[in-house]
Design an enzyme around this catalytic site. Structure first.
Site, PDB file in Angstrom:
ATOM      1  N   HIS A  20      47.600  45.153  39.394  1.00 28.08           N
ATOM      2  CA  HIS A  20      46.412  44.518  38.836  1.00 28.08           C
ATOM      3  C   HIS A  20      45.204  45.442  38.862  1.00 28.08           C
ATOM      4  O   HIS A  20      44.416  45.465  37.916  1.00 28.08           O
ATOM      5  CB  HIS A  20      46.100  43.239  39.617  1.00 28.08           C
ATOM      6  CG  HIS A  20      44.955  42.461  39.071  1.00 28.08           C
ATOM      7  ND1 HIS A  20      45.056  41.645  37.970  1.00 28.08           N
ATOM      8  CD2 HIS A  20      43.663  42.372  39.476  1.00 28.08           C
ATOM      9  CE1 HIS A  20      43.891  41.088  37.715  1.00 28.08           C
ATOM     10  NE2 HIS A  20      43.025  41.516  38.621  1.00 28.08           N
TER      11      HIS A  20
ATOM     12  N   GLU B 104      39.235  37.197  48.253  1.00 29.56           N
ATOM     13  CA  GLU B 104      38.721  37.130  46.888  1.00 29.56           C
ATOM     14  C   GLU B 104      37.835  35.906  46.701  1.00 29.56           C
ATOM     15  O   GLU B 104      37.803  35.291  45.627  1.00 29.56           O
ATOM     16  CB  GLU B 104      39.879  37.153  45.890  1.00 29.56           C
ATOM     17  CG  GLU B 104      40.628  38.477  45.933  1.00 29.56           C
ATOM     18  CD  GLU B 104      41.742  38.594  44.905  1.00 29.56           C
ATOM     19  OE1 GLU B 104      41.883  37.684  44.067  1.00 29.56           O
ATOM     20  OE2 GLU B 104      42.460  39.607  44.951  1.00 29.56           O
ATOM     21  N   SER B 105      37.097  35.565  47.756  1.00 31.88           N
ATOM     22  CA  SER B 105      36.106  34.499  47.630  1.00 31.88           C
ATOM     23  C   SER B 105      35.210  34.793  46.438  1.00 31.88           C
ATOM     24  O   SER B 105      34.815  35.945  46.201  1.00 31.88           O
ATOM     25  CB  SER B 105      35.266  34.402  48.908  1.00 31.88           C
ATOM     26  OG  SER B 105      36.057  33.975  49.997  1.00 31.88           O
TER      27      SER B 105
ATOM     28  N   GLY C   8      39.434  45.895  28.548  1.00 33.68           N
ATOM     29  CA  GLY C   8      40.339  44.757  28.534  1.00 33.68           C
ATOM     30  C   GLY C   8      41.080  44.614  29.838  1.00 33.68           C
ATOM     31  O   GLY C   8      40.584  44.988  30.905  1.00 33.68           O
TER      32      GLY C   8
ATOM     33  N   HIS D 141      43.976  35.106  34.056  1.00 37.28           N
ATOM     34  CA  HIS D 141      44.152  34.451  35.355  1.00 37.28           C
ATOM     35  C   HIS D 141      45.390  33.574  35.258  1.00 37.28           C
ATOM     36  O   HIS D 141      45.376  32.388  35.565  1.00 37.28           O
ATOM     37  CB  HIS D 141      42.906  33.640  35.732  1.00 37.28           C
ATOM     38  CG  HIS D 141      42.385  33.979  37.093  1.00 37.28           C
ATOM     39  ND1 HIS D 141      41.900  33.061  37.980  1.00 37.28           N
ATOM     40  CD2 HIS D 141      42.293  35.179  37.733  1.00 37.28           C
ATOM     41  CE1 HIS D 141      41.522  33.658  39.100  1.00 37.28           C
ATOM     42  NE2 HIS D 141      41.749  34.943  38.975  1.00 37.28           N
TER      43      HIS D 141
ATOM     44  N   HIS E   7      48.677  33.758  36.715  1.00 41.38           N
ATOM     45  CA  HIS E   7      49.449  33.322  37.872  1.00 41.38           C
ATOM     46  C   HIS E   7      48.691  32.322  38.744  1.00 41.38           C
ATOM     47  O   HIS E   7      49.259  31.303  39.145  1.00 41.38           O
ATOM     48  CB  HIS E   7      49.906  34.538  38.671  1.00 41.38           C
ATOM     49  CG  HIS E   7      50.781  35.456  37.871  1.00 41.38           C
ATOM     50  ND1 HIS E   7      50.684  36.827  37.932  1.00 41.38           N
ATOM     51  CD2 HIS E   7      51.744  35.196  36.956  1.00 41.38           C
ATOM     52  CE1 HIS E   7      51.576  37.362  37.099  1.00 41.38           C
ATOM     53  NE2 HIS E   7      52.220  36.395  36.504  1.00 41.38           N
TER      54      HIS E   7
END
Length: 733
Positions: free
Chosen positions: A32, A299-300, A524, A81, A83
């Site tokens: 990612h 990843e708050s 992108g 987004h 998953h």
């Protein structure tokens, strides 16, 4: 992280990494964050980029920036987004919107609109009924709370997405040229400030866990890896950032999305003077039990990181306090070319940040066409039985109008606020979204977001170009000149040679088409591992095209509203049904080759539409794409509330349902027919008058079974509307 990558980390550091260092490398070298399987192919977007003075910031930043004239710049980007949205539909979709909005904020822009591209399994599948309502509510709930209009997108159903929905979100923002910000940390001694929401356990490991997940019956165990959003905090964060930018208090800025503090610190340091010292004890926590590795990977949402000169820190803090935004100095920029982090008096990280941010592994994965591709392409729709008389044609028009992909999406779009802020000129279901930028001049931007997984499954090179062509055509249909491209490339596992071949061909096709059309890719996202078990989704490049409208007051929409106006068909119709909605809806068939790509014809058609709209020749324009002329007529009639009397040239079935590209249907203002014909002749665009606007029915005549011209069918608009609007609410409620 595999064994080889771990050994490379040991080689870089000259020792065994600490658990905190391992956390940083694992997320920063994830698919990612590092694009390790796609990077070798994505370089084509830069290598083949057309020369243009409109591109102000290209790939490599949080989002690309283009010049739209009059001192204005626009930044836009689309990301996935997928998953998280399968695991927890509402929060997965909501935080997808929140994340892309922060990317736009980090460029120094005010976000002004969002769009979404959604794909689900069959509309009647139990899992679709679980995922769809939550995803739509998440997109609407977050965007509406931010006060951002949702101006367009797409909602698609196909069995290949069952168990792996696609949730792609786009945001666009506007700024003046001089307001552009970068993700850099220059100047030793400058302070590093973390501001926004507190750091908690939500989303820990999301970049490395969910981005490389394939789904099975145990997927719900991954719920802790899905972030939780707070749109009201994000709204405050937007206004706070804009005030900080106005007072020139920020040297560099980065949003915290995937990989959280790990990503923000390594990328800022690597792009600046190369060094940073961070005290993890200073990070404000929502959960005091978090270990340093968890703080780094959390990843708050609704968090940003800024680099601020020491003399401006006090004013920075004052503004944050006024907006009730927590802000804390957690470190400072150094010139050591090392990222050093301490925790409770101990050094737990000491790495060269560039090795984590920019020097991750790069793989040239094996490529080979999928083994079933030859058989798939040979299975042409020619063997399928076609409607042979008026009654069968009528029935087919209604089938398509009420099918999941072509039916009205009002149930979805009614949950989105399309007109908040007061600058939305056009929104769904129009050809493209259109937003006013400057009140006095009428300057505006148009955006369209399109993709077709069936086309790309049949031919990845052509499929990517066809997605671009449709978005390009949609933007031009509003009267805007296409200017730039963003993309979200959704594919299966990169470890599958067939998937990597699809990916490589799609990227090559998109790069070649952008080069030909003269519109650069500004940035992108790549989303791999979209599959259930070993079965990948159809390769699905989703392409966003941005265009500039010189005066939005001259825009044209798709609705037939001018009684008596001439209806004309622009472009060439060929017998093309590979991957078509007709074959998919009526027979569940996928095979053959997709429509022929004709970029020269697309450019010519766009020039005609833009000029004709600017000259006031047209009262309506609607592009032809999925479902062909049949669906274009249905949508234009229902949108305007007027019927049409159509006389079809050539084979009625082909004329109605072919999906040949570079075509549009237009309604011509009385007296404009000759000028339109002259424009088409000059551009080499075929044009034929096929009917007239009027009445309360769609009345179609054409060549009958005996070859004579005759009335084929009539469908009252009330019947068309009932067929078009009943599908989605019946499945979604």
């Amino acid at each position: 992280m595999n064994d080889e990558e771990y050994q490379r980390v040991r080689h870089i550091l000259g020792r065994r990494p600490t658990s905190a260092e391992l956390a940083i490398y694992s997320v920063m070298w994830s698919e990612h964050c590092s694009y390790k399987s796609s990077k070798v192919h994505l370089r084509q977007f830069g290598d083949k980029a057309p020369k243009t003075d409109k591109l102000l910031v290209g790939m490599g930043e949080n989002a690309g920036v283009v010049d739209i004239g009059q001192g204005w710049a626009v930044t836009f980007k689309v990301e996935s987004h997928n998953h998280p949205s399968y695991v927890e539909p509402y929060q997965g979709a909501a935080t997808g919107v929140g994340g892309i909005v922060r990317d736009i904020m980090s460029m120094g822009a005010r976000p002004i609109a969002v769009m979404d591209s959604l794909r689900f399994g069959p509309a009647d599948a139990p899992d679709t009924q679980r995922v769809l309502p939550g995803v739509v509510a998440g997109v609407g709930g977050y965007g509406n709370s931010l006060g951002l209009p949702n101006i367009g997108g797409e909602t698609v159903f196909d069995a290949c997405y069952e168990g792996n929905p696609l949730v792609n979100a786009l945001c666009v923002g506007v700024m003046k040229h001089e307001d552009i910000k970068r993700a850099v940390a220059p100047g030793p001694g400058n302070q590093v400030i973390l501001f926004g929401a507190l750091t908690g356990p939500d989303g820990i490991g999301g970049a490395s866990v969910l981005a490389s997940a394939t789904f099975d019956e145990e997927s719900h165990a991954k719920r802790p890896s899905v972030q939780v959003g707070d749109p009201f905090m994000e709204k405050l964060l937007i206004e706070c950032c804009l005030e900080l930018f106005r007072e020139d208090l920020v040297v560099g800025i980065q949003d915290l999305g995937a990989a959280g503090v790990s990503c923000a610190t390594t990328e800022l340091a690597a792009a600046g003077t190369g060094g940073m010292h961070v005290d993890l004890d200073a990070v404000p926590l929502r959960d005091a039990t978090l270990r340093p590795e968890e703080i780094l990977m959390s990843e708050s949402q609704e968090r940003m990181m800024a680099v601020v000169s020491p003399d401006k820190v006090d004013r920075f803090m004052e503004i944050c306090a006024r907006w009730e935004i927590p802000a804390t100095v957690i470190g400072q920029v150094t010139d050591t070319r090392r990222l050093v982090m301490t925790w409770r008096g101990e050094t737990i990280v000491d790495i060269p940040p560039v090795t984590a941010a920019d020097e991750g592994p790069v793989y040239e994965r094996p490529l080979e066409p999928p083994k079933d591709l030859g058989a798939l392409q040979s299975d042409t729709p020619g063997r399928l039985t076609r409607p042979s008389n008026g009654d069968e044609l009528r029935r087919t028009v209604l089938w398509l109008a009420g099918s999941p992909n072509l039916a009205s999406k009002t149930w979805v779009t009614s949950q989105y606020d399309r007109y908040v802020l007061g600058n939305t000129v056009l929104a769904m279901p129009e050809n493209a979204g259109l937003v006013r930028i400057d009140d006095e001049s009428g300057l505006g931007i148009a955006l369209s977001l399109d993709g077709n997984g069936r086309y790309t499954r049949l031919d990845p090179y052509a499929g990517a170009q066809l997605a671009l062509s449709e978005a390009y055509r949609n933007v031009a249909a509003t009267g805007a000149r296409p200017l730039a491209v963003t993309n979200c490339l959704n594919f299966g596992s990169p470890e599958d040679p067939g998937v990597m071949w699809q990916f490589a061909r799609a990227v090559e096709g998109l790069a070649d088409a952008c080069q030909y059309l003269g519109i650069p890719v500004t940035g992108g996202n790549v989303s791999f591992y979209n599959q259930t078990g070993t079965t990948p989704i159809n390769p699905t490049p989703v392409i966003g095209v941005l265009g500039v409208h010189d005066d939005v007051r001259r825009r044209v929409n798709m609705a037939l509203t001018s009684d008596g106006a001439t209806i004309a068909l622009l472009g060439e119709t060929r017998e093309e049904f590979g991957g078509s909605e007709w074959a998919h809806v009526v027979y569940g068939h996928l095979g053959g080759l997709p429509p022929l790509v004709d970029l020269k014809a697309e450019a010519a058609l766009a020039s005609v539409m833009v000029t004709a709209i600017r000259e006031g020749l047209l009262t309506a324009v609607h592009d032809l794409s999925d479902g062909g002329l049949s669906q274009t007529l249905v949508e234009a009639c229902l949108r305007g509330g007027l019927g049409a009397r159509i006389s079809l040239p050539g084979d009625p079935f082909v004329t109605l349902f072919s999906e040949s590209v570079a075509r549009a249907m237009v309604a011509v203002r009385p007296g404009g027919e000759a000028r339109l014909a002259a424009l088409c002749e000059s551009a080499g665009v075929p044009v034929s008058q096929i009917g007239v606007v009027g009445g309360d029915s769609l009345n179609v005549s054409g060549r009958g079974p005996d070859g004579d011209q005759q009335e084929l069918f009539t469908i009252p608009l009330v019947e068309l509307r009932e067929a078009n609007e009943r599908m989605l609410p019946s499945y979604a409620n």
